[in-house]
Scaffold this active site. Structure first.
Site, PDB file in Angstrom:
ATOM      1  N   CYS A  75     -48.465  47.969  55.780  1.00  0.00           N
ATOM      2  CA  CYS A  75     -49.655  48.777  56.091  1.00  0.00           C
ATOM      3  C   CYS A  75     -50.722  48.008  56.864  1.00  0.00           C
ATOM      4  O   CYS A  75     -51.765  48.571  57.196  1.00  0.00           O
ATOM      5  CB  CYS A  75     -50.256  49.359  54.818  1.00  0.00           C
ATOM      6  SG  CYS A  75     -51.024  48.118  53.743  1.00  0.00           S
ATOM      7  N   CYS A  79     -49.865  40.503  78.202  1.00  0.00           N
ATOM      8  CA  CYS A  79     -50.460  41.216  79.336  1.00  0.00           C
ATOM      9  C   CYS A  79     -51.024  42.560  78.903  1.00  0.00           C
ATOM     10  O   CYS A  79     -50.497  43.221  78.003  1.00  0.00           O
ATOM     11  CB  CYS A  79     -49.421  41.437  80.435  1.00  0.00           C
ATOM     12  SG  CYS A  79     -48.664  39.924  81.031  1.00  0.00           S
ATOM     13  N   CYS A 134     -58.057  37.438  44.457  1.00  0.00           N
ATOM     14  CA  CYS A 134     -58.963  38.507  44.013  1.00  0.00           C
ATOM     15  C   CYS A 134     -58.324  39.890  44.042  1.00  0.00           C
ATOM     16  O   CYS A 134     -58.835  40.827  43.415  1.00  0.00           O
ATOM     17  CB  CYS A 134     -60.215  38.526  44.891  1.00  0.00           C
ATOM     18  SG  CYS A 134     -61.090  36.957  44.970  1.00  0.00           S
ATOM     19  N   CYS A 191     -52.407  29.737  52.921  1.00  0.00           N
ATOM     20  CA  CYS A 191     -53.710  30.125  52.401  1.00  0.00           C
ATOM     21  C   CYS A 191     -53.647  31.402  51.568  1.00  0.00           C
ATOM     22  O   CYS A 191     -52.587  32.000  51.402  1.00  0.00           O
ATOM     23  CB  CYS A 191     -54.694  30.295  53.557  1.00  0.00           C
ATOM     24  SG  CYS A 191     -54.317  31.680  54.644  1.00  0.00           S
ATOM     25  N   CYS A 212     -35.861  32.467  78.163  1.00  0.00           N
ATOM     26  CA  CYS A 212     -34.841  31.411  78.208  1.00  0.00           C
ATOM     27  C   CYS A 212     -34.775  30.694  79.546  1.00  0.00           C
ATOM     28  O   CYS A 212     -34.148  29.638  79.648  1.00  0.00           O
ATOM     29  CB  CYS A 212     -33.472  31.983  77.864  1.00  0.00           C
ATOM     30  SG  CYS A 212     -32.813  33.146  79.102  1.00  0.00           S
ATOM     31  N   CYS A 219     -32.417  38.290  75.436  1.00  0.00           N
ATOM     32  CA  CYS A 219     -33.713  37.807  74.934  1.00  0.00           C
ATOM     33  C   CYS A 219     -34.602  38.979  74.521  1.00  0.00           C
ATOM     34  O   CYS A 219     -35.354  38.883  73.548  1.00  0.00           O
ATOM     35  CB  CYS A 219     -34.412  36.966  75.999  1.00  0.00           C
ATOM     36  SG  CYS A 219     -33.697  35.306  76.207  1.00  0.00           S
ATOM     37  N   CYS A 241     -42.172  62.981  44.259  1.00  0.00           N
ATOM     38  CA  CYS A 241     -41.426  62.970  45.518  1.00  0.00           C
ATOM     39  C   CYS A 241     -40.628  64.263  45.602  1.00  0.00           C
ATOM     40  O   CYS A 241     -39.738  64.514  44.802  1.00  0.00           O
ATOM     41  CB  CYS A 241     -40.497  61.750  45.553  1.00  0.00           C
ATOM     42  SG  CYS A 241     -39.572  61.585  47.085  1.00  0.00           S
ATOM     43  N   CYS A 285     -35.360  55.224  48.503  1.00  0.00           N
ATOM     44  CA  CYS A 285     -35.865  56.537  48.898  1.00  0.00           C
ATOM     45  C   CYS A 285     -36.773  56.412  50.119  1.00  0.00           C
ATOM     46  O   CYS A 285     -36.352  56.624  51.241  1.00  0.00           O
ATOM     47  CB  CYS A 285     -36.596  57.213  47.741  1.00  0.00           C
ATOM     48  SG  CYS A 285     -37.229  58.878  48.157  1.00  0.00           S
ATOM     49  N   CYS A 320     -34.275  38.774  80.188  1.00  0.00           N
ATOM     50  CA  CYS A 320     -32.870  39.180  80.128  1.00  0.00           C
ATOM     51  C   CYS A 320     -32.662  40.073  78.906  1.00  0.00           C
ATOM     52  O   CYS A 320     -33.442  40.023  77.949  1.00  0.00           O
ATOM     53  CB  CYS A 320     -31.954  37.957  80.081  1.00  0.00           C
ATOM     54  SG  CYS A 320     -32.018  36.996  78.548  1.00  0.00           S
TER      55      CYS A 320
END
Length: 432
Positions: free
Chosen positions: A393, A251, A401, A385, A199, A221, A310, A295, A218
């Site tokens: 993931c 960096c 496709c 696109c 900022c 931010c 599960c 879950c 800051c």
């Protein structure tokens, strides 16, 4: 203005003493001797945070506050002396600036629930007592954050501890409780009035990224930066630092190593951060996440079959197909028919209004999304696109496709299945 401090005596008993910061050390020793009736003021030393309080100086020069704890030790002879260092000296030199007091900052979870000025303390690593003398003062953050670096002499009876343990307390309330605050070593006083990377304002305190340039941001931010990264699954899974982010300037060697910095996002968002981090780890280890709504239980399984359950009691008990992540079924997976069949089999008249709303939402999701081929997360394409990036993931796949993105997809239908939508196929004629 008078205030109370705790005096820890050599026999482990405690004394609550009302003092003033204008007192000298001799005055303090006289009061302790008078109150205890068995300690000679000439045969005791007073230690605060590994530092001896001695001489004619007043108590103003020490970071004493309400309910601070001072330790009293007895010396063998009246002439015995020892060199005792203050634990803050080395770090203060490392981060200090001209004309402005440097503070440590912590995240106080127990009481404040926010970033607060902190207090550095030291104790024996073995017995957890503060009646110690340091072999040397810490020279920087690494001496404090790492374990077993600085040796000590512990004055607690029968204690054989010889290593210092540094810890932090929140400076906004009593330090006598057992809660230790987590230091935010990247949050510091803005001693040079540096501007925020995002900022352009000058704020205090600020977060300083661990890159070579030490970019400044800051705290507001930084919070927005973390929220943005979290929402787009932009955090990185690091084997040593966990789920973290780097300097927004790109960096090198700028990853944040202490995850408690991300508590600045707030408790609700920090919980999301922990959940996403756990999911990233499970998926990276080729584990499984339960697809049941609400879950999300994850586990590593060696079962190569399609039928997965599960596990309870932590999980919900749902039995599902390992390939399509839908309710378990016989035969080959046909995701569209499975989903539509499941919805069609439900009689909406038997449902409450809330359940009907959820069913309608589920139907909309099934009609407007496609599942990631790798983790089956529903993905909606609202334009752009055909090159899809799964935010869960990180798998890259083709919307048309439903396979991993490749050069043929990029060449044939990068911008759609209609050749006229592919700019690579545009034919341009120049007319005089």
């Amino acid at each position: 203005m008078p205030f109370f401090i705790n005096i820890r005596l050599p026999d482990k008993s405690s004394l609550l003493l009302e003092i003033e910061k204008e007192w000298t050390t001799d005055k303090l020793k006289e009061e302790i001797s008078t109150k205890t009736k068995h300690l000679d003021k000439n045969s005791i030393k007073i230690i605060f945070c590994g530092q001896e309080i001695s001489g004619e100086e007043t108590l103003k020069g020490y970071d004493l506050g309400e309910n601070s704890t001072l330790h009293v030790i007895e010396v063998k002879s009246a002439g015995e002396t020892a060199k005792i260092f203050g634990p803050a000296a080395g770090i203060q030199r490392e981060i200090a600036g001209e004309g402005r007091r440097v503070k440590y900052f912590v995240y106080c979870k127990a009481v404040c629930g926010s970033v607060q000025p902190g207090k550095l303390r030291v104790r024996c690593k073995l017995c957890k007592d503060g009646a110690i003398t340091l072999e040397r003062e810490p020279r920087g953050w690494m001496d404090v954050l790492r374990q077993n670096v600085i040796g000590i002499t512990c004055h607690t009876k029968d204690c054989t501890g010889n290593k210092a343990e540094f810890y932090f307390k929140c400076g906004q309330h009593s330090s006598v409780d057992d809660y230790d605050a987590v230091v935010l070593n990247l949050v510091c006083t803005n001693t040079t009035d540096a501007v925020c990377l995002t900022c352009g304002d000058i704020s205090d305190p600020v977060l300083k990224f661990p890159c070579a340039v030490q970019h400044i941001m800051c705290l507001e931010c930084f919070r927005e930066y973390c929220l943005s990264k979290l929402n787009e699954r932009g955090f990185q899974a690091h084997p040593e630092y966990g789920y973290t982010v780097a300097c927004p300037a790109g960096c090198e060697d700028s990853l944040i190593q202490e995850s408690h910095h991300f508590r600045i996002m707030g408790n609700e968002q920090y919980s999301r951060y922990q959940q996403f981090g756990a999911e990233e780890w499970v998926l990276k280890e080729r584990g499984v996440l339960c697809p049941a709504p609400g879950c999300g239980q994850g586990w590593i399984t060696n079962d190569s079959g399609r039928r997965l359950q599960c596990s309870e009691p932590q999980g919900c008990g749902m039995v599902f197909c390992a390939e399509c992540r839908e309710a378990y079924h016989e035969g080959e997976c046909d995701l569209a028919s499975i989903q539509q069949g499941a919805i069609a089999s439900i009689n909406s008249a038997d449902l409450s209004q809330t359940q009907q709303d959820r069913l309608q939402s589920l139907d909309t999701i099934h009609k407007t999304t496609k599942s990631c081929p790798k983790c089956s997360t529903p993905v909606e394409r609202s334009g752009g696109c055909m090159h899809m990036h799964c935010i869960r993931c990180k798998h890259e796949w083709c919307w048309l496709c439903l396979i991993e993105w490749n050069s043929e997809c990029q060449s044939d239908h990068w911008f759609g299945d209609n050749p006229l939508n592919n700019p690579l196929n545009y034919h341009i004629e120049f007319i005089d």
